[in-house]
Design an enzyme around this catalytic site. Sequence first.
Site, short mmCIF file in Angstrom:
data_model
loop_
_atom_site.label_atom_id
_atom_site.label_comp_id
_atom_site.label_asym_id
_atom_site.label_seq_id
_atom_site.Cartn_x
_atom_site.Cartn_y
_atom_site.Cartn_z
N LYS A 146 -5.44 -9.94 -6.06
CA LYS A 146 -6.66 -10.22 -5.29
C LYS A 146 -7.75 -9.19 -5.62
O LYS A 146 -7.45 -8.05 -5.98
CB LYS A 146 -6.36 -10.28 -3.79
CG LYS A 146 -6.42 -8.99 -3.06
CD LYS A 146 -6.37 -9.16 -1.55
CE LYS A 146 -6.39 -7.76 -0.97
NZ LYS A 146 -7.12 -7.53 0.23
N LYS A 173 0.82 -1.22 0.00
CA LYS A 173 0.00 0.00 0.00
C LYS A 173 0.85 1.26 0.00
O LYS A 173 0.46 2.26 -0.61
CB LYS A 173 -0.97 0.00 1.19
CG LYS A 173 -2.08 -1.01 1.01
CD LYS A 173 -3.28 -0.75 1.88
CE LYS A 173 -4.43 -1.66 1.48
NZ LYS A 173 -5.59 -1.54 2.34
N LYS A 202 -11.14 -3.51 -3.08
CA LYS A 202 -11.95 -2.28 -3.19
C LYS A 202 -11.20 -1.20 -3.96
O LYS A 202 -11.81 -0.36 -4.60
CB LYS A 202 -12.19 -1.70 -1.79
CG LYS A 202 -13.01 -2.52 -0.87
CD LYS A 202 -13.16 -1.79 0.47
CE LYS A 202 -13.67 -2.72 1.54
NZ LYS A 202 -12.72 -2.96 2.62
N1 AQP Z 1 -10.11 -10.78 -2.40
C1 AQP Z 1 -10.40 -11.26 -1.19
N2 AQP Z 1 -10.65 -12.57 -1.00
C2 AQP Z 1 -10.96 -13.07 0.22
N3 AQP Z 1 -11.04 -12.30 1.33
C3 AQP Z 1 -10.82 -10.97 1.17
N4 AQP Z 1 -10.83 -9.95 2.05
C4 AQP Z 1 -10.54 -8.79 1.40
N5 AQP Z 1 -10.32 -9.04 0.11
C5 AQP Z 1 -10.49 -10.39 -0.07
C6 AQP Z 1 -11.13 -10.11 3.46
O1 AQP Z 1 -12.15 -9.19 3.80
C7 AQP Z 1 -11.94 -8.77 5.15
C8 AQP Z 1 -12.01 -7.29 5.23
O2 AQP Z 1 -11.05 -6.68 4.41
P1 AQP Z 1 -10.78 -5.15 4.61
O3 AQP Z 1 -11.73 -4.36 3.85
O4 AQP Z 1 -10.70 -4.83 6.02
O5 AQP Z 1 -9.34 -4.96 4.08
P2 AQP Z 1 -8.65 -5.26 2.75
O6 AQP Z 1 -8.08 -6.63 2.80
O7 AQP Z 1 -7.68 -4.17 2.65
O8 AQP Z 1 -9.79 -5.18 1.65
P3 AQP Z 1 -9.59 -4.72 0.18
O9 AQP Z 1 -10.81 -4.89 -0.58
O10 AQP Z 1 -8.38 -5.35 -0.39
O11 AQP Z 1 -9.37 -3.16 0.37
P4 AQP Z 1 -8.23 -2.29 -0.24
O12 AQP Z 1 -8.44 -2.30 -1.72
O13 AQP Z 1 -8.47 -0.94 0.39
O14 AQP Z 1 -6.94 -2.92 0.16
C9 AQP Z 1 -10.60 -9.35 5.61
O15 AQP Z 1 -10.84 -10.50 6.38
C10 AQP Z 1 -9.94 -9.72 4.32
O16 AQP Z 1 -9.05 -10.80 4.48
#
Ligand code: AQP
Length: 342
Positions: free
Chosen positions: A201, A118, A204
């Site tokens: 992966k 990040k 968001k």
């Molecule tokens: N692609 C994924 N597959 C399975 N699990 C996922 N999680 C996130 N992406 C996937 C799980 O969702 C929970 C919450 O995630 P989060 O929003 O707190 O954080 P993150 O992992 O940073 O989510 P994003 O979508 O990837 O956000 P950005 O783009 O901002 O980095 C966690 O349990 C995570 O494992």
Amino acid sequence: MTETQFTPRVFSGIQPSGNLHLGNYLGALKRFVDMQKPDIETIYCMVDLHAITVWQDPKELAHSTRELCAGFIAAGLDPEKSILFNQSQVPEHAQLAWIFNCVARMGWMQRMTQWKDKAGKNQQNASLGLFAYPSLMAADILTYHATHVPVGDDQKQHLELTRDIAIKFNHDYGVDFFPITEPVIEGAATRVMSLRDGSKKMSKSDPSDMSRINMTDDADTIAKKIRKAKTDPEALPSELDGLDERPEARNLVNIYAALSDQTAEQVLVEMGGKQFGEFKPMLAELAVSKLAPISSEMAHLMGEQAEIDRILAKGAEKARAVAAPILQQTYEIVGMVGAKQG
Ligand code: AQP
């Protein structure tokens, strides 16, 4: 130290940093619901303090927090059975995080792949909060003495750090106070991949909306995204090793498996030999049948904002009743004068 001395308690959270997507749903939220059982306390949090480690427009953050709460409830979390709240309403998270900032080592934090991904090449300009993120996450979990944390595969390293912080705290202060938390990374879709690139992966923050299925997408949009998902020209194999070196195909099979509560092996027994022209519409139909009721309930709940705010406030009160005594005891262990009550 044995883990059995702690009452089993589940904690997890999701950031209100944008649209809830299929990865969040299958990797986390759906499994939060599976773990909501009468014999175990379940605590689920909208981690708004984590969200602001990168810039969030204040109005959008408030909207996303309420929408995420609506998503939790629409997916099956019951505020009478689970404690649902947003992190900033329970100050014990941030207070314990400070203690943990003084326990965690710089080297541990610098190794975190999420920090490296990040912050990228621009680390000097990243927020201090983004660097300290895993320490706050450890506090989220340990301020409830949570023993089990359901998460997607991407959070495995942060859970290991949580264990390291608990071990070091217990060792430094000569106590058996914090549990050594178990990550619960299970199911067919622990890492849902981008629909456009099987090596990334689903996230968001991916600039392409076609890379993910949002929980607020309508049926046509879901079907279109699946139809346009990147695949290869081969038919589906009948066995799992036939998906080696085929990450996009593997991803769609995993999604089908998780949505239908099967293993990928079971899906291939049924689908082996089918071309994507046949499989994708079946996947789209399944996805719509599972997600449409959730998205329409989310929209309905978003019309009742005062009720959402009431649920969050009530959840925060229940959460504080668990967290405050644990923080209090932590302060006593650390030697903060005035910490002891009565
Ligand atoms: N692609 C994924 N597959 C399975 N699990 C996922 N999680 C996130 N992406 C996937 C799980 O969702 C929970 C919450 O995630 P989060 O929003 O707190 O954080 P993150 O992992 O940073 O989510 P994003 O979508 O990837 O956000 P950005 O783009 O901002 O980095 C966690 O349990 C995570 O494992």
